[in-house]
Enzyme design. Structure first.
Site, mmCIF file in Angstrom:
data_model
loop_
_atom_site.group_PDB
_atom_site.id
_atom_site.type_symbol
_atom_site.label_atom_id
_atom_site.label_comp_id
_atom_site.label_asym_id
_atom_site.label_seq_id
_atom_site.Cartn_x
_atom_site.Cartn_y
_atom_site.Cartn_z
ATOM 1 N N CYS A 78 -45.302 -45.309 -26.928
ATOM 2 C CA CYS A 78 -45.884 -46.037 -28.046
ATOM 3 C C CYS A 78 -46.783 -45.130 -28.896
ATOM 4 O O CYS A 78 -46.273 -44.286 -29.613
ATOM 5 C CB CYS A 78 -46.591 -47.282 -27.520
ATOM 6 N N HIS A 173 -43.547 -49.799 -23.315
ATOM 7 C CA HIS A 173 -44.534 -49.460 -22.275
ATOM 8 C C HIS A 173 -44.005 -49.692 -20.860
ATOM 9 O O HIS A 173 -44.387 -50.684 -20.226
ATOM 10 C CB HIS A 173 -45.767 -50.358 -22.431
ATOM 11 N N GLU A 175 -44.998 -48.432 -18.281
ATOM 12 C CA GLU A 175 -46.127 -48.339 -17.338
ATOM 13 C C GLU A 175 -46.777 -49.689 -17.040
ATOM 14 O O GLU A 175 -47.577 -49.785 -16.114
ATOM 15 C CB GLU A 175 -47.176 -47.327 -17.856
HETATM 16 N N1 GLN Z 1 -49.907 -49.457 -33.177
HETATM 17 C C1 GLN Z 1 -50.372 -48.394 -32.346
HETATM 18 C C2 GLN Z 1 -50.483 -47.080 -33.102
HETATM 19 O O1 GLN Z 1 -50.248 -47.014 -34.246
HETATM 20 C C3 GLN Z 1 -49.494 -48.182 -31.138
HETATM 21 C C4 GLN Z 1 -49.595 -49.375 -30.199
HETATM 22 C C5 GLN Z 1 -49.404 -49.062 -28.762
HETATM 23 O O2 GLN Z 1 -49.549 -47.911 -28.302
HETATM 24 N N2 GLN Z 1 -49.154 -50.099 -27.998
HETATM 25 O O3 GLN Z 1 -50.820 -46.085 -32.525
#
Ligand code: GLN
Length: 197
Positions: A78, A173, A175
């Site tokens: 992410c 994710h 994890e």
């Molecule tokens: N929206 C977040 C970003 O721009 C990422 C979200 C996340 O890691 N769950 O970094």
């Protein structure tokens, strides 16, 4: 072999827990001098613009970019995927990345209405069963350049997992869902790379 988890911000504890339960020797990384000890690094989910600012403030951004260029295996989830992307679309003003993945990612690609959702994803490199993937204000990989390859796509064709040499990234994710196969796959990359600083 020690696997680092970048612990500036975000869900680094969850990653450390998964890696430890797979038998890895894990260290949380916050300072540039700690990089010398690790053979692989996970960059967690969180907020990429904050992580970027902290990485630069702590003097980690340049040494990390250098380590990625020299072949350090890195897995980003992410926000971590955003940190590894060569190009970010919809970043905040002045947002930078470590880079390395020949991709363009769009931050918060599912819009403010869809803060999070879950779906089952076919990930051929992991085989069966499908991966139950949780997306939280997630990015998508809008462009996969010639050096990178897509590992998984949503039913609408948008790419949400990529690999390129020493680098691995997912929009979602693993994890937090008890899905350990991406971390296992990453640990195999770490062992195969046998990275020396
Ligand atoms: N929206 C977040 C970003 O721009 C990422 C979200 C996340 O890691 N769950 O970094």
């Amino acid at each position: 072999m020690i696997v680092g988890v970048l612990a500036l911000q975000g869900d680094f504890r969850e990653h450390a827990g998964v890696l430890r339960s797979l038998g890895a020797d894990v260290e949380l990384i916050r300072r540039p001098e700690e990089l010398a000890r690790i053979s692989g690094l996970v960059i967690p989910g969180g907020e990429s613009s904050v992580m970027d600012k902290l990485a630069r403030a702590f003097g980690l951004a340049d040494p990390l970019a250098e380590a990625v260029r020299s072949g350090l295996p890195v897995y980003g989830t992410c926000a971590g995927l955003i940190m590894l992307a060569d190009t970010v679309i919809d970043g905040i003003r002045g947002q930078q990345t470590i880079g390395g993945l020949d991709i363009a990612v769009r931050r918060n690609a599912f819009g403010s209405q869809t803060l999070s959702f879950e779906t089952d994803l076919d990930v051929p490199v992991l085989g069966d069963p499908a991966v139950h993937a949780v997306f939280i204000r997630a990015p998508v990989v809008e462009t996969v350049g010639p050096s990178a390859r897509a590992l998984a796509t949503l039913s609408d064709g948008r790419c949400v997992a990529v690999e390129q040499d020493n680098l691995l990234g997912t929009s979602f994710h693993p994890e937090i869902t008890g899905e350990y196969r991406f971390h296992e796959y990453f640990l195999q990359k770490v062992a195969a790379a046998n990275f020396r600083h």
